[in-house]
Design a protein around this motif. Sequence first.
Motif, PDB file in Angstrom:
ATOM      1  N   THR A  63       0.832  -1.207   0.000  1.00 31.82           N
ATOM      2  CA  THR A  63       0.000   0.000   0.000  1.00 31.82           C
ATOM      3  C   THR A  63       0.863   1.252   0.000  1.00 31.82           C
ATOM      4  N   ASP A  64       1.921   1.267   0.822  1.00 30.22           N
ATOM      5  CA  ASP A  64       2.826   2.419   0.832  1.00 30.22           C
ATOM      6  C   ASP A  64       3.441   2.630  -0.549  1.00 30.22           C
ATOM      7  N   ALA A  65       3.802   1.523  -1.213  1.00 30.44           N
ATOM      8  CA  ALA A  65       4.367   1.633  -2.556  1.00 30.44           C
ATOM      9  C   ALA A  65       3.327   2.151  -3.543  1.00 30.44           C
ATOM     10  N   ALA A  66       2.087   1.702  -3.402  1.00 24.46           N
ATOM     11  CA  ALA A  66       1.015   2.166  -4.291  1.00 24.46           C
ATOM     12  C   ALA A  66       0.736   3.651  -4.089  1.00 24.46           C
ATOM     13  N   ILE A  67       0.752   4.105  -2.842  1.00 23.90           N
ATOM     14  CA  ILE A  67       0.543   5.521  -2.555  1.00 23.90           C
ATOM     15  C   ILE A  67       1.688   6.357  -3.128  1.00 23.90           C
ATOM     16  N   GLY A  68       2.899   5.836  -3.038  1.00 21.74           N
ATOM     17  CA  GLY A  68       4.040   6.546  -3.618  1.00 21.74           C
ATOM     18  C   GLY A  68       3.899   6.681  -5.132  1.00 21.74           C
ATOM     19  N   GLN A  69       3.463   5.604  -5.796  1.00 21.87           N
ATOM     20  CA  GLN A  69       3.271   5.664  -7.242  1.00 21.87           C
ATOM     21  C   GLN A  69       2.126   6.612  -7.601  1.00 21.87           C
ATOM     22  N   PHE A  70       1.051   6.567  -6.809  1.00 20.52           N
ATOM     23  CA  PHE A  70      -0.068   7.481  -7.045  1.00 20.52           C
ATOM     24  C   PHE A  70       0.382   8.934  -6.928  1.00 20.52           C
ATOM     25  N   SER A  71       1.172   9.247  -5.918  1.00 20.35           N
ATOM     26  CA  SER A  71       1.654  10.617  -5.733  1.00 20.35           C
ATOM     27  C   SER A  71       2.481  11.071  -6.931  1.00 20.35           C
ATOM     28  N   HIS A  72       3.320  10.168  -7.446  1.00 19.38           N
ATOM     29  CA  HIS A  72       4.144  10.485  -8.615  1.00 19.38           C
ATOM     30  C   HIS A  72       3.252  10.741  -9.839  1.00 19.38           C
ATOM     31  N   GLU A  73       2.266   9.880 -10.061  1.00 14.97           N
ATOM     32  CA  GLU A  73       1.384  10.035 -11.213  1.00 14.97           C
ATOM     33  C   GLU A  73       0.500  11.272 -11.077  1.00 14.97           C
ATOM     34  N   LEU A  74       0.072  11.581  -9.849  1.00 10.25           N
ATOM     35  CA  LEU A  74      -0.740  12.773  -9.624  1.00 10.25           C
ATOM     36  C   LEU A  74       0.038  14.028  -9.990  1.00 10.25           C
ATOM     37  N   ASN A  75       1.292  14.123  -9.547  1.00  8.92           N
ATOM     38  CA  ASN A  75       2.100  15.294  -9.860  1.00  8.92           C
ATOM     39  C   ASN A  75       2.400  15.389 -11.355  1.00  8.92           C
ATOM     40  N   ALA A  76       2.581  14.239 -12.001  1.00  6.81           N
ATOM     41  CA  ALA A  76       2.798  14.254 -13.452  1.00  6.81           C
ATOM     42  C   ALA A  76       1.560  14.768 -14.177  1.00  6.81           C
ATOM     43  N   TRP A  77       0.377  14.377 -13.698  1.00  7.72           N
ATOM     44  CA  TRP A  77      -0.877  14.868 -14.288  1.00  7.72           C
ATOM     45  C   TRP A  77      -1.028  16.368 -14.078  1.00  7.72           C
ATOM     46  N   LEU A  78      -0.742  16.844 -12.869  1.00 16.05           N
ATOM     47  CA  LEU A  78      -0.822  18.273 -12.585  1.00 16.05           C
ATOM     48  C   LEU A  78       0.199  19.059 -13.411  1.00 16.05           C
ATOM     49  N   ALA A  79       1.379  18.493 -13.605  1.00 17.13           N
ATOM     50  CA  ALA A  79       2.393  19.155 -14.423  1.00 17.13           C
ATOM     51  C   ALA A  79       1.926  19.278 -15.871  1.00 17.13           C
ATOM     52  N   GLY A  80       1.215  18.264 -16.349  1.00 19.62           N
ATOM     53  CA  GLY A  80       0.667  18.333 -17.692  1.00 19.62           C
ATOM     54  C   GLY A  80      -0.367  19.438 -17.824  1.00 19.62           C
ATOM     55  N   LEU A  81      -1.190  19.612 -16.791  1.00 19.30           N
ATOM     56  CA  LEU A  81      -2.172  20.695 -16.799  1.00 19.30           C
ATOM     57  C   LEU A  81      -1.472  22.051 -16.811  1.00 19.30           C
ATOM     58  N   ALA A  82      -0.376  22.140 -16.065  1.00 20.60           N
ATOM     59  CA  ALA A  82       0.373  23.402 -16.025  1.00 20.60           C
ATOM     60  C   ALA A  82       0.973  23.713 -17.395  1.00 20.60           C
ATOM     61  N   ARG A  83       1.504  22.715 -18.067  1.00 16.89           N
ATOM     62  CA  ARG A  83       2.090  22.924 -19.396  1.00 16.89           C
ATOM     63  C   ARG A  83       1.034  23.373 -20.396  1.00 16.89           C
ATOM     64  N   ASP A  84      -0.171  22.861 -20.228  1.00 17.20           N
ATOM     65  CA  ASP A  84      -1.266  23.199 -21.161  1.00 17.20           C
ATOM     66  C   ASP A  84      -1.993  24.483 -20.765  1.00 17.20           C
ATOM     67  N   GLY A  85      -1.543  25.128 -19.693  1.00 18.10           N
ATOM     68  CA  GLY A  85      -2.169  26.365 -19.251  1.00 18.10           C
ATOM     69  C   GLY A  85      -3.527  26.170 -18.611  1.00 18.10           C
ATOM     70  N   GLN A  86      -3.830  24.968 -18.114  1.00 19.90           N
ATOM     71  CA  GLN A  86      -5.156  24.701 -17.562  1.00 19.90           C
ATOM     72  C   GLN A  86      -5.268  25.010 -16.067  1.00 19.90           C
ATOM     73  N   CYS A  87      -4.165  25.378 -15.445  1.00 16.39           N
ATOM     74  CA  CYS A  87      -4.246  25.644 -13.999  1.00 16.39           C
ATOM     75  C   CYS A  87      -4.274  27.132 -13.704  1.00 16.39           C
ATOM     76  N   SER A  88      -4.478  27.943 -14.694  1.00 17.51           N
ATOM     77  CA  SER A  88      -4.546  29.384 -14.465  1.00 17.51           C
ATOM     78  C   SER A  88      -5.842  29.730 -13.735  1.00 17.51           C
ATOM     79  N   ALA A  89      -5.770  30.724 -12.862  1.00 17.31           N
ATOM     80  CA  ALA A  89      -6.942  31.163 -12.119  1.00 17.31           C
ATOM     81  C   ALA A  89      -7.960  31.839 -13.033  1.00 17.31           C
ATOM     82  N   ARG A  90      -7.539  32.188 -14.258  1.00 22.31           N
ATOM     83  CA  ARG A  90      -8.454  32.837 -15.201  1.00 22.31           C
ATOM     84  C   ARG A  90      -9.347  31.826 -15.912  1.00 22.31           C
ATOM     85  N   ASN A  91      -9.028  30.543 -15.830  1.00 25.01           N
ATOM     86  CA  ASN A  91      -9.817  29.533 -16.546  1.00 25.01           C
ATOM     87  C   ASN A  91     -11.166  29.308 -15.873  1.00 25.01           C
TER      88      ASN A  91
END
Length: 221
Positions: free
Chosen positions: A193-221
């Motif tokens: 479970t600890d390993a799964a949570i670690g992988q989830f955290s990594h994938e979550l940040n990668a997803w958020l980074a993708g949103l940032a690259r696409d400009g989807q995390c701006s407060a104006r959206n």
Amino acid sequence: MRNTAAFITPGRRAGLSAAAILATGLAGCSVLPQRPPPHALTSYRITLSDTHASARTSPACPAVRIAAPTAAAGFGGPAMRYSENPGTIANFAFHRWAAPPARMLEPILVQSVSASGLFEAVLAPDAPAGAPLQLDTQLLALLQRVTGPRSTIHLAVRASLSNVRTHRQLSAHRFVIDIPAQAANAPAGVQATDAAIGQFSHELNAWLAGLARDGQCSARN
């Protein structure tokens, strides 16, 4: 006052003595079956140990609040769940989580998203300050799938990022992670479970980074 001891014959006195000895023996040896000692209940915490601070110098997104994670029906309590057959779920009898997994996920999310360096600030659910963005998560499943001597931890989490001012959902994603455990028991499941949570955290940040690259995390959206 009448002395009754004078009327007890020697034979009767011997019988009474034997009865007293028998009663004493029975008192020390119960005819009821002995209860086994209570089995100790072991509690576990979910931990995240492999977070690394990002080398990012300027955040790409404004501040975000981590909403208190919720849980789907059947996964809201501290029970450690396992499944031996599809469609069936049971609880480990002598092992449990120290708190509901969704509740333990909250500080892990704050720690992990903070380490990503993507946001100007990462606020806990009860932080008094405001944030233009909010990250919501729901624990859909966390159970140990057992197949003979082998087992796998199955973790499913839904995450969504929203604009607080416009109440608009910017993006959502469902994370599904399966991590093999070293054995088909609860302690091995905790490690997986600890390993799964670690992988989830990594994938979550990668997803958020993708949103940032696409400009989807701006407060104006």
